[in-house]
Design an enzyme around this catalytic site. Structure first.
Site, mmCIF file in Angstrom:
data_model
loop_
_atom_site.group_PDB
_atom_site.id
_atom_site.type_symbol
_atom_site.label_atom_id
_atom_site.label_comp_id
_atom_site.label_asym_id
_atom_site.label_seq_id
_atom_site.Cartn_x
_atom_site.Cartn_y
_atom_site.Cartn_z
ATOM 1 N N CYS A 124 0.869 -1.187 0.000
ATOM 2 C CA CYS A 124 0.000 0.000 0.000
ATOM 3 C C CYS A 124 0.902 1.232 0.000
ATOM 4 O O CYS A 124 2.113 1.148 0.185
ATOM 5 C CB CYS A 124 -0.883 -0.004 1.243
ATOM 6 N N GLU A 160 0.464 -0.980 16.241
ATOM 7 C CA GLU A 160 -0.320 0.206 15.890
ATOM 8 C C GLU A 160 -1.316 0.539 17.005
ATOM 9 O O GLU A 160 -1.492 1.709 17.379
ATOM 10 C CB GLU A 160 -1.069 -0.030 14.562
ATOM 11 N N CYS A 216 2.531 5.902 9.063
ATOM 12 C CA CYS A 216 1.619 6.184 7.952
ATOM 13 C C CYS A 216 0.625 7.269 8.369
ATOM 14 O O CYS A 216 0.047 7.200 9.465
ATOM 15 C CB CYS A 216 0.862 4.913 7.579
HETATM 16 C C1 LIG Z 1 1.972 -0.673 8.522
HETATM 17 C C2 LIG Z 1 0.544 -1.009 8.485
HETATM 18 C C3 LIG Z 1 0.009 -1.837 7.562
HETATM 19 C C4 LIG Z 1 0.826 -2.568 6.575
HETATM 20 O O1 LIG Z 1 0.711 -3.944 6.672
HETATM 21 P P1 LIG Z 1 1.431 -4.821 7.801
HETATM 22 O O2 LIG Z 1 1.230 -6.225 7.417
HETATM 23 O O3 LIG Z 1 2.821 -4.374 7.951
HETATM 24 O O4 LIG Z 1 0.682 -4.466 9.144
HETATM 25 P P2 LIG Z 1 -0.644 -4.997 9.824
HETATM 26 O O5 LIG Z 1 -1.591 -5.417 8.787
HETATM 27 O O6 LIG Z 1 -1.160 -3.814 10.586
HETATM 28 O O7 LIG Z 1 -0.250 -6.085 10.758
HETATM 29 C C5 LIG Z 1 -0.296 -0.358 9.524
HETATM 30 O O8 LIG Z 1 -1.484 0.081 9.078
HETATM 31 S S1 SF4 Z 2 -2.811 2.644 7.367
HETATM 32 FE FE1 SF4 Z 2 -1.216 3.160 5.932
HETATM 33 S S2 SF4 Z 2 0.306 1.547 6.128
HETATM 34 FE FE2 SF4 Z 2 -1.578 0.816 7.065
HETATM 35 S S3 SF4 Z 2 -2.608 -0.329 5.440
HETATM 36 FE FE3 SF4 Z 2 -3.399 1.789 5.411
HETATM 37 S S4 SF4 Z 2 -2.117 2.874 3.897
HETATM 38 FE FE4 SF4 Z 2 -1.067 0.965 4.475
#
Ligand SMILES: C/C(=C\COP(=O)(O)OP(=O)(O)O)CO
Ligand code: SF4
Length: 402
Positions: free
Chosen positions: A66, A187, A157
């Site tokens: 993303c 997060e 982000c």
């Molecule tokens: C960095 C981020 C999302 C990106 O995917 P990630 O797989 O790193 O994180 P998450 O799905 O929250 O365990 C936080 O929104």
């Molecule tokens: S919050 Fe930001 S980092 Fe997390 S999934 Fe959404 S765009 Fe990606």
């Protein structure tokens, strides 16, 4: 702590950077070669379908990195370029993908050591560079690093920061933030550190328990025992659920966040009446676009006639797990893997089940013509998806010869 004032002063500090260092062009080339894939681009250009031999691959129309992940990873690479000889730390994984985190380590970006579940910041000294990952960091961690005089590179982000602003708004009017998320997830740890009073609910069933308590009361001790680590210090369900605001971890199931929001709206309406609703309930949409798009795309994909699905992403990746959940709910054989090495020779695959255990399934690729649905989480490089697709082609080609 006045978290809002602290953040404002941090952002004005000369030791703080959240915009990068102007090396975007060099870094873009490096990222392209390490993470992008010609094959995936080809499939995108062919309307997300590719057929080879007796395998048809159908890719979800939105998958993979993303915007927030691309931005965070690029900033981490830029940081290394900009500070070639300084010691660089990172407070957690930059994102939840093993290949990308491995690269960070190769670039000598070091994790803050953890001792007895506590991070040991004593290793960090004035002048060191510290990267805050895409999930952000708790305000307490930011303060420690700021007080030490570190150079902070904040890759949080902006969608995550938007949730922090939302809980700040709840705090300002003395509302309790009901956060739809996982209390241990980086997060959510960060988001709750900006909240005043908060309660973290994992799913609709936990939210229903809370809503029932609001309407009918219940056993206070039982309530507190149910959310021992998922609420603010001193939380009192008899006092602190009179005014609630909704927020979420950005990568939860979007339909569930919406249901939870509606549930609390109905609950407060029932308890206080429609004219008083605004004095007891606040909701701002904090589901991120990327999460929405990837979940909508897999919902479309599972409508197709698929023999199986492969969902690719880190095992600790929340958004990837939600994609797997959608495929599972649809009843399609679906395998969540993080790296291509999970696909073994001899038609076996090692994959993560929704509850977290790793299992091996034999004969996972059926004989004859098959259609395989593929998607990947927001932290998964296209290169990893390419490796998986190529491996499936090879295995099926071998099976045809034999
Ligand atoms: C960095 C981020 C999302 C990106 O995917 P990630 O797989 O790193 O994180 P998450 O799905 O929250 O365990 C936080 O929104
Ligand atoms: S919050 Fe930001 S980092 Fe997390 S999934 Fe959404 S765009 Fe990606």
């Amino acid at each position: 702590m006045d978290t809002k004032a602290f953040k404002r002063s941090l952002q004005h500090s000369e030791n703080y950077n959240r915009k990068g260092f102007g090396h975007q062009a060099e870094v873009a080339t490096q990222l392209q070669s390490e993470y992008q894939s010609d094959l995936i681009q080809e499939i995108r250009d062919r309307n997300y379908i590719l057929q080879r031999g007796d395998v048809t691959i159908r890719l979800a129309q939105a998958f993979g990195f993303c915007w927030g992940v691309e931005r965070a990873v690029a900033m981490a690479y830029e940081t290394r370029q900009h500070f070639p000889s300084e010691r660089i730390w990172i407070t957690n994984e930059i994102i939840h993908n093993p290949s990308v985190n491995q690269r960070m380590q190769e670039m000598e970006v070091e994790f803050i050591p953890v001792d007895a579940h506590k991070k040991d910041f004593s290793v960090v000294t004035t002048g060191d560079v510290v990267i805050l990952p895409a999930f952000g960091a708790s305000v307490q961690e930011m303060q420690i690093l700021h007080d030490k005089g570190c150079k902070i590179v904040d890759t949080t982000c902006p969608w995550v920061s938007k949730v922090w602003n939302t809980v700040e708004k709840h705090k300002k009017v003395d509302y309790t933030s009901i956060i739809h998320g996982k209390y241990k997830h980086e997060e959510t740890v960060a988001t709750s550190s900006f909240a005043g009073k908060y309660l973290i609910v994992l799913n609709l069933s936990e939210a229903e328990y809370v809503a029932n308590y609001i309407l009918n009361g219940g056993n206070r001790e039982e309530f507190l025992a149910k959310f021992p680590k998922a609420c603010s210090a001193g939380f009192d369900p008899d006092q602190d659920l009179e005014r609630v605001g909704i927020a979420n971890q950005t990568t939860m199931l979007k339909g569930e966040t919406e249901q939870i929001g509606k549930l609390f709206e109905r609950t407060m309406m029932q308890k206080y009446g429609p004219t008083e609703l605004n004095q007891h309930f606040q909701s701002f949409n904090t589901i991120c676009d990327a999460t929405q798009e990837r979940q909508d795309a897999i919902l479309d994909l599972v409508q197709q006639n698929l023999d199986l699905m492969v969902v690719i992403g880190g095992f600790n990746s929340s958004n990837t797990t939600q994609l797997q959940q959608i495929a599972f709910d649809r009843g399609i054989p679906s395998y969540h893997i993080d790296v291509v090495e999970r696909i073994k020779s001899g038609n076996a695959i090692e994959h993560r089940q929704l509850k977290g255990d790793l299992v091996i399934t034999e004969n996972w690729l059926p004989a004859g013509n098959i259609t395989v649905g593929i998607t990947s989480g927001a932290s998964t490089p296209d290169k990893v998806v390419e490796d998986v697709i190529e491996k499936i082609f090879v295995l099926k080609a071998i099976a045809t010869i034999v």
